[in-house]
Enzyme design. Structure first.
Site, PDB file in Angstrom:
ATOM      1  N   LYS A  22       0.836  -1.211   0.000  1.00 11.64           N
ATOM      2  CA  LYS A  22       0.000   0.000   0.000  1.00 11.64           C
ATOM      3  C   LYS A  22       0.869   1.259   0.000  1.00 11.64           C
ATOM      4  CE  LYS A  22      -1.880   1.774   3.921  1.00 11.64           C
ATOM      5  NZ  LYS A  22      -1.602   3.209   4.008  1.00 11.64           N
ATOM      6  N   ASN A  23       1.833   1.306   0.924  1.00 16.00           N
ATOM      7  CA  ASN A  23       2.574   2.560   1.091  1.00 16.00           C
ATOM      8  C   ASN A  23       3.519   2.858  -0.071  1.00 16.00           C
ATOM      9  OD1 ASN A  23       1.181   3.032   3.394  1.00 16.00           O
ATOM     10  ND2 ASN A  23       2.831   2.497   4.808  1.00 16.00           N
ATOM     11  N   CYS A 117      -5.934   8.180   7.970  1.00 16.23           N
ATOM     12  CA  CYS A 117      -5.683   7.583   9.284  1.00 16.23           C
ATOM     13  C   CYS A 117      -5.227   8.614  10.292  1.00 16.23           C
ATOM     14  CB  CYS A 117      -4.604   6.516   9.174  1.00 16.23           C
ATOM     15  SG  CYS A 117      -5.147   4.921   9.746  1.00 16.23           S
ATOM     16  N   ARG A 123      -0.952  14.963  12.871  1.00 14.75           N
ATOM     17  CA  ARG A 123      -0.029  14.461  11.840  1.00 14.75           C
ATOM     18  C   ARG A 123       0.420  15.638  10.993  1.00 14.75           C
ATOM     19  NH1 ARG A 123      -1.644   8.684   9.253  1.00 14.75           N
ATOM     20  NH2 ARG A 123       0.428   8.956   8.397  1.00 14.75           N
ATOM     21  N   ASP A 306       3.949   0.705  12.327  1.00  7.00           N
ATOM     22  CA  ASP A 306       2.714   0.149  11.762  1.00  7.00           C
ATOM     23  C   ASP A 306       2.490  -1.308  12.156  1.00  7.00           C
ATOM     24  OD1 ASP A 306       2.261   2.579  10.663  1.00  7.00           O
ATOM     25  OD2 ASP A 306       2.540   1.985   8.570  1.00  7.00           O
ATOM     26  N   ARG A 398      -9.095  -0.195   4.060  1.00  2.32           N
ATOM     27  CA  ARG A 398      -8.145   0.740   3.445  1.00  2.32           C
ATOM     28  C   ARG A 398      -6.825   0.058   3.102  1.00  2.32           C
ATOM     29  NH1 ARG A 398      -6.367   4.377   7.233  1.00  2.32           N
ATOM     30  NH2 ARG A 398      -4.909   4.745   5.575  1.00  2.32           N
TER      31      ARG A 398
HETATM   32  C1  UD1 Z   1       4.110   6.889   6.862  1.00  2.00           C
HETATM   33  C2  UD1 Z   1       3.166   5.721   6.715  1.00  2.00           C
HETATM   34  C3  UD1 Z   1       2.523   5.409   8.066  1.00  2.00           C
HETATM   35  C4  UD1 Z   1       3.621   5.144   9.098  1.00  2.00           C
HETATM   36  C5  UD1 Z   1       4.642   6.268   9.122  1.00  2.00           C
HETATM   37  C6  UD1 Z   1       5.847   5.968   9.992  1.00  2.00           C
HETATM   38  C7  UD1 Z   1       2.456   6.019   4.430  1.00  2.00           C
HETATM   39  C8  UD1 Z   1       1.353   6.361   3.497  1.00  2.00           C
HETATM   40  N1  UD1 Z   1       2.161   6.094   5.733  1.00  2.00           N
HETATM   41  O1  UD1 Z   1       3.337   7.982   7.335  1.00  2.00           O
HETATM   42  O2  UD1 Z   1       1.704   4.270   7.918  1.00  2.00           O
HETATM   43  O3  UD1 Z   1       3.060   5.015  10.377  1.00  2.00           O
HETATM   44  O4  UD1 Z   1       5.131   6.536   7.794  1.00  2.00           O
HETATM   45  O5  UD1 Z   1       6.471   4.815   9.585  1.00  2.00           O
HETATM   46  O6  UD1 Z   1       3.535   5.653   4.006  1.00  2.00           O
HETATM   47  N2  UD1 Z   1       6.425  14.516  11.156  1.00  2.00           N
HETATM   48  C9  UD1 Z   1       6.595  15.847  11.413  1.00  2.00           C
HETATM   49  N3  UD1 Z   1       6.450  16.717  10.360  1.00  2.00           N
HETATM   50  C10 UD1 Z   1       6.188  16.311   9.105  1.00  2.00           C
HETATM   51  C11 UD1 Z   1       6.012  14.940   8.858  1.00  2.00           C
HETATM   52  C12 UD1 Z   1       6.145  14.054   9.901  1.00  2.00           C
HETATM   53  O7  UD1 Z   1       6.852  16.245  12.531  1.00  2.00           O
HETATM   54  O8  UD1 Z   1       6.081  17.154   8.209  1.00  2.00           O
HETATM   55  C13 UD1 Z   1       6.565  13.543  12.259  1.00  2.00           C
HETATM   56  C14 UD1 Z   1       5.253  12.803  12.534  1.00  2.00           C
HETATM   57  O9  UD1 Z   1       4.425  13.514  13.419  1.00  2.00           O
HETATM   58  C15 UD1 Z   1       5.767  11.496  13.127  1.00  2.00           C
HETATM   59  C16 UD1 Z   1       7.112  11.280  12.421  1.00  2.00           C
HETATM   60  O10 UD1 Z   1       7.480  12.543  11.866  1.00  2.00           O
HETATM   61  O11 UD1 Z   1       6.011  11.661  14.501  1.00  2.00           O
HETATM   62  C17 UD1 Z   1       7.098  10.256  11.310  1.00  2.00           C
HETATM   63  O12 UD1 Z   1       6.087  10.597  10.369  1.00  2.00           O
HETATM   64  P1  UD1 Z   1       6.224  10.204   8.824  1.00  2.00           P
HETATM   65  O13 UD1 Z   1       7.375   9.268   8.639  1.00  2.00           O
HETATM   66  O14 UD1 Z   1       6.182  11.453   8.027  1.00  2.00           O
HETATM   67  O15 UD1 Z   1       4.859   9.413   8.586  1.00  2.00           O
HETATM   68  P2  UD1 Z   1       3.930   9.454   7.311  1.00  2.00           P
HETATM   69  O16 UD1 Z   1       4.756   9.614   6.089  1.00  2.00           O
HETATM   70  O17 UD1 Z   1       2.800  10.377   7.543  1.00  2.00           O
END
Ligand code: UD1
Length: 430
Positions: A22-23, A117, A123, A306, A398
């Site tokens: 998915k990701n 999610c 987020r 995850d 999903r």
């Molecule tokens: C992706 C995955 C999600 C998984 C996560 C961490 C997808 C579609 N989703 O989510 O299932 O749980 O990686 O492995 O691939 N953060 C910030 N600022 C930002 C972005 C992130 O502070 O602009 C923080 C978040 O709050 C979190 C951490 O960074 O604490 C990791 O988030 P991130 O790796 O960005 O997760 P996603 O890409 O949203």
């Protein structure tokens, strides 16, 4: 409305095939917008998030057709840059990848703030937007829309002070056609980052270092279509691995890349399960009750956040006390309330869950708070004595293809059942 009804306390025995990741797919599909051409993409999972992304691409003028259930042909030759509004993004967190892809292709993107999610906390996407700014884009927000615009994108050195999967992917999408060289430092290293880089390179991009902390992108003028097969889903595979161990079963999980599963295999072995690796399959079995262990989630190659809810279910049935710490997300233990209704003994202290193993769980009505919380409820239901009913399964749909079919084939008693929306019943009486 639909729910899953599970009659538990049966071992899972047999073989399960894993679908495409998915990701990876949620990043690769919008990446097709970076060329006006035809793509044939295999191993695309038939799940809600992916179908939402395909629907968005279609709304932008892409022509989508299917060679078979998992092979999608995408023709982007008639795509028109436009606005992607909230109706389309509200159910899909990864819709923010449209920002990077459209910015990279058209120097301009207008996409509604994503839904999807929510683990119970915030987020943020500040790192994504900082990355776009570093490439020369102006960012603004307008009535729930994020607007990114640039005269010309220019390569830049970008250091992320936090490892972010989404920000790494979004900057890669925006930078592949930027003039000059972009360097992303402290990049995420998840398997789907490497998969996206492989896909973009097949389109003609020049990306090096994906899978390490430093990714170097040399901008190119034009990209083109290609044929590609998406990697297997690491988290779907991990979920069934844990389900095998938790039910004291024996599963051969096929179409996987065992290396991607190393952090999960290591923890299952630590608990006493048997994990055997083959070229593209992995077998997990457990002959009896396992013992607990401590888990700390980390960015890849650490233990994946995850998989945290699913593994916590296993630990709730292991001997002894286990401590689960989520260092990626601030508040990812909301599902514990549901699990304690089934008899699990878990206390939350800050970013940690202290799990006191119980000999058994008991079936109960519960709900899926989010995608992986839902997967955890399924594992709990498969292990529990009696019947478990899981509501809000829309979250599970999903990310898990054919979950009922796959589990039934290995001995589970699980059914998808329609039931009336209780709110409608109340409204009718009023
Ligand atoms: C992706 C995955 C999600 C998984 C996560 C961490 C997808 C579609 N989703 O989510 O299932 O749980 O990686 O492995 O691939 N953060 C910030 N600022 C930002 C972005 C992130 O502070 O602009 C923080 C978040 O709050 C979190 C951490 O960074 O604490 C990791 O988030 P991130 O790796 O960005 O997760 P996603 O890409 O949203």
């Amino acid at each position: 409305m639909e729910k899953f009804v599970i009659k538990g306390n049966r071992p899972l025995i047999g073989e399960i095939d894993i679908s495409g990741a998915k990701n990876a797919a949620v990043a690769i599909l919008p990446a097709t917008l970076l060329a006006k051409d035809v793509f044939l993409i295999e191993n695309v999972p038939d799940i809600r998030d992916i179908n939402s992304m395909l629907q968005i691409l279609e709304s932008m003028g892409a022509q989508i057709s299917y060679a078979n259930r998992s092979t999608v042909k995408i023709d982007t030759r008639h795509v028109q840059p436009g606005t992607v509004d909230y109706e389309l993004t509200k159910n899909l967190r990864a819709s923010y990848y449209l920002l990077g892809a459209m910015l990279g292709m058209y120097n301009s993107a207008k996409v509604a703030m994503p839904g999807g999610c929510n683990f119970g906390g915030v987020r943020p996407i500040d790192l994504h937007l900082k990355g776009f700014s570093a490439l020369g884009a102006m960012i603004s927000t307008d009535g729930g829309m994020i607007v990114a615009k640039a005269n010309k994108l220019l390569g830049a050195s970008i250091y992320f002070d936090k490892v972010s999967v989404g920000a790494t992917i979004n900057v890669m999408l925006a930078a592949v056609k930027a003039r000059g060289i972009t360097i992303i430092e402290n990049a995420a290293r998840e398997p789907h980052i490497v998969d996206l880089a492989n896909f973009l390179n097949l389109m003609g991009a020049r990306i090096k270092g994906a899978g390490t902390e430093v990714i170097k992108i040399e901008g190119v003028g034009e990209l083109h279509g290609c044929n590609y097969s998406i990697i297997p889903d690491q988290i779907e595979a991990g979920t069934y691995m844990v389900a095998a161990a938790a039910t004291c079963g024996d599963l051969l999980i096929k179409n996987v890349i065992p290396k991607h599963l190393d952090p999960i295999s290591a923890k299952l072995r630590e608990c006493g399960a048997t994990v055997e690796e083959f070229d593209d399959s992995i077998r997990v079995s457990a002959g009896g009750r396992l013992h607990g262990c401590n888990i700390k989630t980390m960015p890849h190659p650490g233990f994946p956040t995850d998989m945290q809810p699913q593994f916590t279910v296993l630990l709730s049935l292991c001997e002894g006390i286990s401590i689960v710490t989520d260092s990626v997300w601030d508040n990812r233990f909301r599902y514990v309330d549901q699990l304690t209704r089934m008899g699990a003994q878990i206390q939350i202290e800050g970013k940690a869950a202290i799990v006191q193993g119980s000999a058994a769980l008991k079936g109960a009505p519960v709900k899926a708070d989010d995608l992986r919380a839902g997967a955890a409820m399924i594992i709990a239901g498969l292990c529990a004595k009696g019947t478990t009913e899981i509501e809000d399964i829309i979250h599970i749909d999903r990310g898990y293809e054919d979950v009922v079919k796959k589990l039934t084939a290995v001995g589970a008693t699980i059914a998808r059942v329609n039931f009336p929306d209780p709110q409608n019943v109340v409204a009718k009486r009023a």
